[in-house]
Design a protein around this motif. Structure first.
Motif, PDB file in Angstrom:
ATOM      1  N   ILE A   3      36.004   2.310   7.955  1.00  0.00           N
ATOM      2  CA  ILE A   3      37.220   2.577   7.181  1.00  0.00           C
ATOM      3  C   ILE A   3      37.085   1.945   5.797  1.00  0.00           C
ATOM      4  O   ILE A   3      37.398   2.553   4.777  1.00  0.00           O
ATOM      5  N   PHE A   4      36.568   0.697   5.775  1.00  0.00           N
ATOM      6  CA  PHE A   4      36.437  -0.039   4.517  1.00  0.00           C
ATOM      7  C   PHE A   4      35.584   0.727   3.506  1.00  0.00           C
ATOM      8  O   PHE A   4      35.886   0.730   2.312  1.00  0.00           O
ATOM      9  N   SER A  11      41.078  -2.380   3.105  1.00  0.00           N
ATOM     10  CA  SER A  11      41.036  -0.913   3.083  1.00  0.00           C
ATOM     11  C   SER A  11      42.408  -0.348   2.777  1.00  0.00           C
ATOM     12  O   SER A  11      42.553   0.602   2.021  1.00  0.00           O
ATOM     13  N   GLY A  51      35.226   3.882   3.377  1.00  0.00           N
ATOM     14  CA  GLY A  51      35.763   5.219   3.152  1.00  0.00           C
ATOM     15  C   GLY A  51      34.872   6.326   3.709  1.00  0.00           C
ATOM     16  O   GLY A  51      34.743   7.374   3.098  1.00  0.00           O
ATOM     17  N   ARG A  96      43.204  -0.504  -0.794  1.00  0.00           N
ATOM     18  CA  ARG A  96      42.490   0.481  -1.614  1.00  0.00           C
ATOM     19  C   ARG A  96      42.831   1.917  -1.230  1.00  0.00           C
ATOM     20  O   ARG A  96      42.247   2.853  -1.750  1.00  0.00           O
ATOM     21  N   GLN A 130      42.172   3.460   1.465  1.00  0.00           N
ATOM     22  CA  GLN A 130      41.031   4.126   2.093  1.00  0.00           C
ATOM     23  C   GLN A 130      41.421   5.071   3.224  1.00  0.00           C
ATOM     24  O   GLN A 130      40.712   6.021   3.506  1.00  0.00           O
ATOM     25  N   GLN A 131      42.554   4.768   3.888  1.00  0.00           N
ATOM     26  CA  GLN A 131      42.926   5.611   5.034  1.00  0.00           C
ATOM     27  C   GLN A 131      42.997   7.081   4.641  1.00  0.00           C
ATOM     28  O   GLN A 131      42.766   7.962   5.452  1.00  0.00           O
ATOM     29  N   GLY A 185      28.928  -2.501   1.781  1.00  0.00           N
ATOM     30  CA  GLY A 185      29.896  -3.097   2.694  1.00  0.00           C
ATOM     31  C   GLY A 185      29.212  -4.004   3.700  1.00  0.00           C
ATOM     32  O   GLY A 185      29.667  -5.114   3.966  1.00  0.00           O
ATOM     33  N   VAL A 216      39.144  -6.756   6.764  1.00  0.00           N
ATOM     34  CA  VAL A 216      38.564  -5.470   6.361  1.00  0.00           C
ATOM     35  C   VAL A 216      39.649  -4.407   6.277  1.00  0.00           C
ATOM     36  O   VAL A 216      39.767  -3.681   5.287  1.00  0.00           O
ATOM     37  N   LEU A 217      40.472  -4.352   7.335  1.00  0.00           N
ATOM     38  CA  LEU A 217      41.486  -3.300   7.369  1.00  0.00           C
ATOM     39  C   LEU A 217      42.537  -3.527   6.294  1.00  0.00           C
ATOM     40  O   LEU A 217      43.024  -2.578   5.672  1.00  0.00           O
ATOM     41  N   ASN A 241      40.995   8.721   3.075  1.00  0.00           N
ATOM     42  CA  ASN A 241      39.697   9.384   3.137  1.00  0.00           C
ATOM     43  C   ASN A 241      39.315   9.815   4.546  1.00  0.00           C
ATOM     44  O   ASN A 241      38.281  10.436   4.739  1.00  0.00           O
TER      45      ASN A 241
END
Lengths: 289, 499
Positions: free
Chosen positions: A215-216, A267, A218, A270, A272-273, A227, A263-264, A275
């Motif tokens: 997830i981090f 994410s 993307g 940013r 990221q979810q 990462g 990490v989550l 993506n």
């Protein structure tokens, strides 16, 4: 300066199993299947790799150890595939179960290898380079090949892919099994290269970090390299501090899980979810087109 | 005309309890546009699904160029030269146009790059404007449709089935589609055009086949068809297309909106200085291409969105931003998405009907619900609105779109409404259900309700509204008296051109 170089080298070494496992999870997630069983598949891979390398009394086959680890991870993933793709059960629950079963089975079968040393073990260089090469290969697969396009489509809109004659189930099975094989390979790196021995629970939460790392980064294989190095560095620092501070070891033992949350959270910050593949986590039923 | 390209012979398809297609026979000739007409549930979609290999017919056969074929999957259909342009595009949103077109047929390496010249040749040849490098989720409905057409042609389709292609298009886009259809026809392709819109059928088709209750009830060349004759064939009784009379005497002002400003979640302005007045008994139509602020306007009026500026006065008092209190003040809301916003699909018809009234007696009984009162009230409403449902305990998700919409109307109009916010109230409904919904709304205006009607169907707007405003980039253009604007003028305003 030497300290920095040393830290970087250790980060790469720590980061390699993370990267391999992360790429595996990324592969099956791009095809629309979440597999939270990475931790369990890594444990099975680690044990299978060690058992073949050790053989009877320390003279096993090093060359066969790596395929054996990948086979173990792949078979475990096949079970996950059957439950979630064919039987269309909830992917998250099945993955969690696989994680626990994998850890439990590896712990049970690994009792006789506990504490045995592996004198002859492979160098880490090929693994590090191989992991980076694998990331490049996946990036190429996704962006420039028909197979990659098919895999991505199955993860985004399986109904559209099915309508055009792609075999959604076969593509998802393939991605899941390949993802599991990579998790097994990541496990083998731990038991053959990183700490050439077998101990129960030696995966130490790395599988969970790998899942969060997907997830981090993307769902991007190239970003996975950075990462993995970043989290390898955090892991290294954790071990460095463990020896020098008066903080109880339990705190450090819980660090991997705190890292997952970190990490989550990063994410989430940013975005990221957004993506995530559109059909991620959703079983595909043909009647729904 | 020569030999038929495609022939259906006595196609029968049964589903539990219904015969969806009952001995349907038809022919399609090369270079012909065949219109397939019928109400919802008449069997058009089933027939299309059979032609495209999604269903297998129980009886009957399909012939292509005289020889019988078995179509077991969409891939089979494409192999036999039958392509479908579905009503809702089946594309991967996050892929580029080229990636979508390469999917399933491209080269092993660099599939989306190698297909570019092919796309250019086909798109250019028929005047289809597509940008192969654009991402599909950024495309307008019309552009997505063109991608689907290009895809069918790339796969070598000789027969193109267009499933309600104009339902998502502006009048100008529809005209562009018709130009493409004429090009395709000139190139010898055969087209099956499915539509509810009789004017379009009359202007583009060569021949039309009308289905009713699974049977072919008419197969006639277009020269012999008229709007009324086709509608009667479809519905099975007389249909009136008369324009709604002007409101006799406008009542007092019910709603006054002044200088309304709103921003989207991303901070972009979605309403810019919107202002209008609405009187009792009046219908204000709001036209516009989706995404120009119509939804946001209704959300503000329904108390679901807080405006950044301006005022909304309901009978002289400013509006509370609480949908439940708004309802008690007489504001009824028939939302855009009847499944997600208008109903709770897994709850029963009775429960859905009571969503506005379960907190008052007789349904509320202290902190308990009175199931008997719930069922009785529901039965009354089911009867009054002629809702076709097996029972009031049936889950709402099992109802057809038209019946679900009637449930929502029954609920929202249960108490005398002062202001009705109706968004796409007849989207996807057939002629019969549409008429009933229109009649329910007009009945309310005669009782003194004011209606804000947001619709993409210009026919509907023109026939129901007293005045029509057009939303464009957050501004309200007009409103204009409905008798003084034409379809074409509204269409131009929708795309930002001057009237």
């Amino acid at each position: 300066m030497e300290e920095v170089l040393n830290a970087l080298a250790r980060a790469l070494s720590f980061g390699t199993p993370l990267l391999i496992a992360c790429l595996g999870a990324l592969l099956n997630e791009r095809a629309g299947v979440v597999n939270l069983g990475v931790e369990g598949m890594m444990a099975l891979g680690a044990l299978a790799g060690f058992a073949v390398a050790y053989g009877e009394g320390g003279n096993g086959n090093l060359w066969l150890a790596v395929p054996a680890a990948m086979l173990a991870g792949g078979l475990a993933a096949l079970l996950h595939g059957f439950v979630t793709i064919t039987l269309q059960a909830n992917q998250f629950v099945s993955g969690l179960a696989l994680s626990m079963v994998g850890l439990g089975v590896a712990g049970l079968l690994g009792k006789r290898y506990e504490g045995l040393p592996l004198f002859d073990h492979p160098p880490e260089g090929p693994f590090i380079l191989g992991a980076i090469g694998l990331a490049l290969l996946l990036a190429f697969l996704f962006s420039a090949t028909r197979l990659g396009l098919a895999l991505r489509s199955v993860g985004e809109n399986p109904a559209a892919a099915d309508l055009l004659g792609l075999n959604v189930l076969a593509l998802r099975y393939g991605a899941v099994v390949a993802g599991g094989a990579l998790a097994g390979l990541a496990g083998a790196y731990l038991s053959l290269v990183y700490r050439p021995s077998w101990t129960d629970g030696m995966t130490a939460g790395l599988g969970w970090i790998a899942v969060a790392l997907v997830i981090f980064v993307g769902w991007n294989p190239l970003r996975a390299i950075f990462g993995a190095v970043f989290f390898g560095l955090l892991y290294y620092l954790q071990f460095r501090l463990q020896g020098q501070s008066g903080i109880p070891s339990e705190v450090f033992a819980s660090l991997p899980y705190l890292l997952v949350i970190l990490v989550l959270a990063l994410s989430g910050l940013r975005g990221q979810q957004g993506n995530a593949p559109e059909a991620l986590g959703k079983p595909y039923r043909r009647g729904e087109r | 005309m020569g030999k038929p390209l495609l022939q259906l012979r006595d196609i029968t398809k049964r589903f539990p309890g219904v015969v969806a297609n009952d001995r349907v026979s038809l022919e399609l000739y090369p270079g012909e546009v065949l219109a397939l007409l019928g109400e919802n549930g008449a069997g058009k979609s089933t027939l299309v699904s059979i032609l495209y290999g999604l269903y297998r017919p129980d009886e009957g056969e399909i012939l292509i160029e005289g020889s019988p074929v078995r179509i077991a999957s969409p891939v089979d259909a494409l192999r036999h030269g039958i392509g479908l342009v579905p009503q809702h595009p089946v594309l991967v949103g996050r892929h580029t146009v080229a990636e979508n077109l390469a999917l399933g047929s491209g080269a092993a390496l660099f599939p989306s790059r190698r297909i570019l010249p092919l796309i250019e040749r086909i798109a250019g040849g028929y005047g289809l404007q597509v940008d192969p490098r654009a991402y599909v989720h950024q495309l307008s409905p019309g552009e997505k449709q063109r991608v689907e057409i290009v895809r069918a042609l790339l796969r070598g389709a000789k027969v193109l089935i267009l499933d309600e292609p104009t339902s998502v298009l502006t009048p100008q886009e529809a005209q562009a589609l018709f130009r493409v259809m004429r090009e395709l026809k000139a190139a010898g392709k055969s087209l099956i055009f499915i539509s509810h819109k009789l004017d379009e059928v009359l202007s583009i088709a060569d021949r039309c086949v009308v289905l009713r209750r699974g049977r072919v009830v008419g197969d006639l060349p277009i020269e012999r068809a008229s709007k009324t004759s086709l509608a009667e064939l479809m519905v099975g009784r007389q249909v009136s297309f008369e324009r709604r009379r002007q409101t006799p005497a406008p009542g007092p002002v019910v709603l006054r909106v002044e200088g309304l400003e709103a921003r989207s979640e991303r901070g972009l302005p979605t309403l810019r200085g919107v202002g209008f007045e609405l009187r009792a008994g009046e219908v204000l139509g709001i036209a516009g291409i989706a995404g120009n602020g119509q939804s946001e306007l209704v959300e503000v009026l329904a108390g679901l969105r807080r405006p950044q500026g301006g005022r909304v006065l309901l009978e002289g008092k400013s509006l509370p931003s609480d949908p439940a209190r708004l309802f008690t003040l007489g504001v009824a809301h028939i939302p855009e998405d009847r499944i997600r916003m208008g109903s709770v699909p897994n709850m029963s018809v009775a429960e859905n009907l009571a969503l506005r009234s379960f907190e008052q007696p007789p349904i509320a009984h202290g902190f308990l619900l009175n199931p008997k009162a719930l069922a009785t009230q529901a039965q009354e409403q089911v009867r009054a609105y002629a809702i076709a449902t097996p029972s009031v305990h049936t889950p709402a998700r099992l109802l057809s779109g038209g019946n679900l919409q009637k449930v929502i109307l029954a609920r929202e109009l249960a108490t005398q409404a002062r202001l009705i916010l109706a968004v796409h109230p007849t989207y996807g409904l057939d002629i019969g259900a549409t008429e009933q919904v229109h009649e329910a709304l007009l009945h309310q205006t005669r009782l003194g309700a004011a209606v804000v009607l947001v619709s993409e169907d210009l026919e509907e707007l023109l026939s129901l509204s007293d005045r029509i405003g057009v939303m464009h980039r957050g501004e309200l253009l007009g409103p204009y008296a409905a008798t003084e604007v034409s379809r074409e003028q509204i269409g131009l305003l929708m795309t930002g051109g001057a009237a």
